[in-house]
Design a protein around this motif. Structure first.
Motif, PDB file in Angstrom:
ATOM      1  N   SER A  65       0.914  -1.304  -0.218  1.00 58.43           N
ATOM      2  CA  SER A  65      -0.278  -0.038   0.145  1.00 58.43           C
ATOM      3  C   SER A  65       0.942   1.350  -0.091  1.00 58.43           C
ATOM      4  O   SER A  65       1.947   1.285   0.688  1.00 58.43           O
ATOM      5  CB  SER A  65      -0.930  -0.058   1.219  1.00 58.43           C
ATOM      6  OG  SER A  65      -1.219  -1.616   1.260  1.00 58.43           O
ATOM      7  N   ASP A  66       0.529   2.526  -0.699  1.00 59.95           N
ATOM      8  CA  ASP A  66       1.381   3.112  -0.561  1.00 59.95           C
ATOM      9  C   ASP A  66       2.469   3.338  -1.152  1.00 59.95           C
ATOM     10  O   ASP A  66       3.415   4.279  -0.508  1.00 59.95           O
ATOM     11  CB  ASP A  66       1.016   4.388   1.227  1.00 59.95           C
ATOM     12  CG  ASP A  66      -0.224   3.961   1.274  1.00 59.95           C
ATOM     13  OD1 ASP A  66      -1.023   5.203   0.407  1.00 59.95           O
ATOM     14  OD2 ASP A  66      -0.483   4.050   2.272  1.00 59.95           O
ATOM     15  N   TYR A  67       2.350   2.338  -2.638  1.00 57.99           N
ATOM     16  CA  TYR A  67       4.454   3.142  -2.980  1.00 57.99           C
ATOM     17  C   TYR A  67       4.285   2.917  -3.843  1.00 57.99           C
ATOM     18  O   TYR A  67       5.355   3.039  -4.802  1.00 57.99           O
ATOM     19  CB  TYR A  67       4.360   0.802  -2.820  1.00 57.99           C
ATOM     20  CG  TYR A  67       2.807   0.266  -3.666  1.00 57.99           C
ATOM     21  CD1 TYR A  67       3.465   0.393  -5.578  1.00 57.99           C
ATOM     22  CD2 TYR A  67       2.161   0.094  -3.280  1.00 57.99           C
ATOM     23  CE1 TYR A  67       1.991  -0.207  -5.753  1.00 57.99           C
ATOM     24  CE2 TYR A  67       0.828  -0.308  -4.222  1.00 57.99           C
ATOM     25  CZ  TYR A  67       0.783  -0.344  -5.446  1.00 57.99           C
ATOM     26  OH  TYR A  67       0.295  -0.638  -6.371  1.00 57.99           O
ATOM     27  N   GLU A  68       3.485   3.737  -4.465  1.00 50.94           N
ATOM     28  CA  GLU A  68       3.799   3.973  -6.048  1.00 50.94           C
ATOM     29  C   GLU A  68       4.719   4.724  -6.482  1.00 50.94           C
ATOM     30  O   GLU A  68       5.553   4.669  -6.888  1.00 50.94           O
ATOM     31  CB  GLU A  68       2.725   4.692  -6.388  1.00 50.94           C
ATOM     32  CG  GLU A  68       1.387   3.349  -7.357  1.00 50.94           C
ATOM     33  CD  GLU A  68       0.269   3.407  -5.480  1.00 50.94           C
ATOM     34  OE1 GLU A  68       0.809   3.586  -4.707  1.00 50.94           O
ATOM     35  OE2 GLU A  68      -0.712   2.871  -5.640  1.00 50.94           O
ATOM     36  N   GLU A  69       4.531   6.026  -5.293  1.00 50.45           N
ATOM     37  CA  GLU A  69       5.356   7.090  -5.554  1.00 50.45           C
ATOM     38  C   GLU A  69       7.170   6.519  -5.259  1.00 50.45           C
ATOM     39  O   GLU A  69       8.293   6.470  -6.273  1.00 50.45           O
ATOM     40  CB  GLU A  69       5.573   8.313  -4.571  1.00 50.45           C
ATOM     41  CG  GLU A  69       6.386   9.445  -4.836  1.00 50.45           C
ATOM     42  CD  GLU A  69       5.518  10.812  -4.407  1.00 50.45           C
ATOM     43  OE1 GLU A  69       6.203  11.070  -3.987  1.00 50.45           O
ATOM     44  OE2 GLU A  69       5.047  10.869  -3.410  1.00 50.45           O
ATOM     45  N   PHE A 116       5.895  -1.583   2.202  1.00 52.92           N
ATOM     46  CA  PHE A 116       4.988  -1.514   2.889  1.00 52.92           C
ATOM     47  C   PHE A 116       3.672  -1.890   2.952  1.00 52.92           C
ATOM     48  O   PHE A 116       2.564  -2.206   2.340  1.00 52.92           O
ATOM     49  CB  PHE A 116       4.724  -0.988   1.094  1.00 52.92           C
ATOM     50  CG  PHE A 116       5.782   0.429   0.721  1.00 52.92           C
ATOM     51  CD1 PHE A 116       5.563   1.719   1.290  1.00 52.92           C
ATOM     52  CD2 PHE A 116       7.192  -0.099   0.021  1.00 52.92           C
ATOM     53  CE1 PHE A 116       6.359   2.570   0.662  1.00 52.92           C
ATOM     54  CE2 PHE A 116       7.923   0.349  -0.178  1.00 52.92           C
ATOM     55  CZ  PHE A 116       7.926   2.618   0.031  1.00 52.92           C
TER      56      PHE A 116
END
Length: 266
Positions: free
Chosen positions: A112-116, A170
């Motif tokens: 989760s919340d890993y894209e950047e 993450f």
């Protein structure tokens, strides 16, 4: 969550017995109905079979169970989708070329919340899964850090382990990664392995009524390590990996192993 299966052996070995147990978890004894895949290495080449159908219904899986392809390194995966559609491009294992070698990878877990944080340049995902993006990110970092595969295997082991620790931050990150020579297993919460060597005995699958006598199928010199999300047999002693534990195997033997001190001290 998905489930993983890997093998490292010192002689070409078929994985039919273990794969038969894994397939049952793809819709019979487990909920992993969103596709499956397996990759076998043969020298520098590798052959992959994938199907977005449940493994328990797949005719391709039946082929693998009935056709004993022998290999020294194997990675397999059954999927319970949490990111990305149920289709072929999102089906593990994923493969890419690095340093003139086929690298293969499969992941169990959800990030989760890993894209950047996982932005990539050279390697790009084809599908929409967090798993494939994490694989591309790892290969990007490897290509940036090393011009070629380092002769000192501890360097690449420690490099991959430390970045797997970051991926674990993450979410859940259980991983199998190989270049066809070395096989690395990293545990976030569920991963186990067993090394079989002489004297060989009988093993009984947990998920289906199948028993094998390895003494009849092996030679005294064979060494075979099987890695699975959960133990596949009920009459053998599996090593249950700890959170943050990482192991590199070659020819069935442990080359490098890291167990976090805080876990060991408990």
């Amino acid at each position: 969550m998905c489930e993983l299966l890997g093998m490292s052996a010192n002689v070409p070995t078929d994985i039919v017995f273990s794969f038969t147990g894994l397939v049952e978890r793809g819709g019979v004894t487990g909920p992993h109905k969103d596709g499956w895949g397996i990759t076998f290495y043969d020298g520098k080449g590798c052959r992959s079979f994938k199907d977005p159908l449940p493994s328990c219904e797949s005719q391709v899986a039946n082929l693998i169970k009935s056709y004993p392809i022998k290999s020294e390194v194997v990675i397999s995966h059954i999927r319970q989708a949490n990111r990305g559609e149920v289709n072929l491009e999102n089906t593990h294992p994923f493969t890419r070329e690095l340093w003139g070698t086929n690298w293969c990878y499969a992941h169990n877990g959800q990030l989760s919340d890993y894209e950047e944080a996982l932005a990539t340049s050279r390697f790009k995902p084809i599908g929409q899964t967090d798993s494939e993006l994490a694989f591309c990110w790892l290969l990007d970092l490897l290509a940036q850090e090393f011009d070629e595969m380092p002769q000192d295997t501890s360097l690449i082991f420690e490099f991959i382990r430390k970045h797997a620790d970051k991926l674990r931050s993450f979410g859940v990150f259980n991983m199998l990664l190989t270049n066809g020579d070395y096989l690395i297993a990293y545990c976030s919460n569920n991963l186990s392995w067993i090394t079989r060597r002489a004297p060989f005995g009988k093993a009984t699958l947990i998920d289906t009524d199948v028993v094998i006598d390895f003494h009849k199928e092996t030679t005294p010199n064979d060494i075979v390590t099987v890695i699975a999300t959960r133990p596949l047999t009920n009459n053998e002693d599996w090593h249950i990996m700890k959170e943050g534990e990482c192991v590199m195997f070659k020819l069935g033997e442990v080359m490098h192993q890291h167990i976090p001190q805080e876990v060991t001290a408990k």
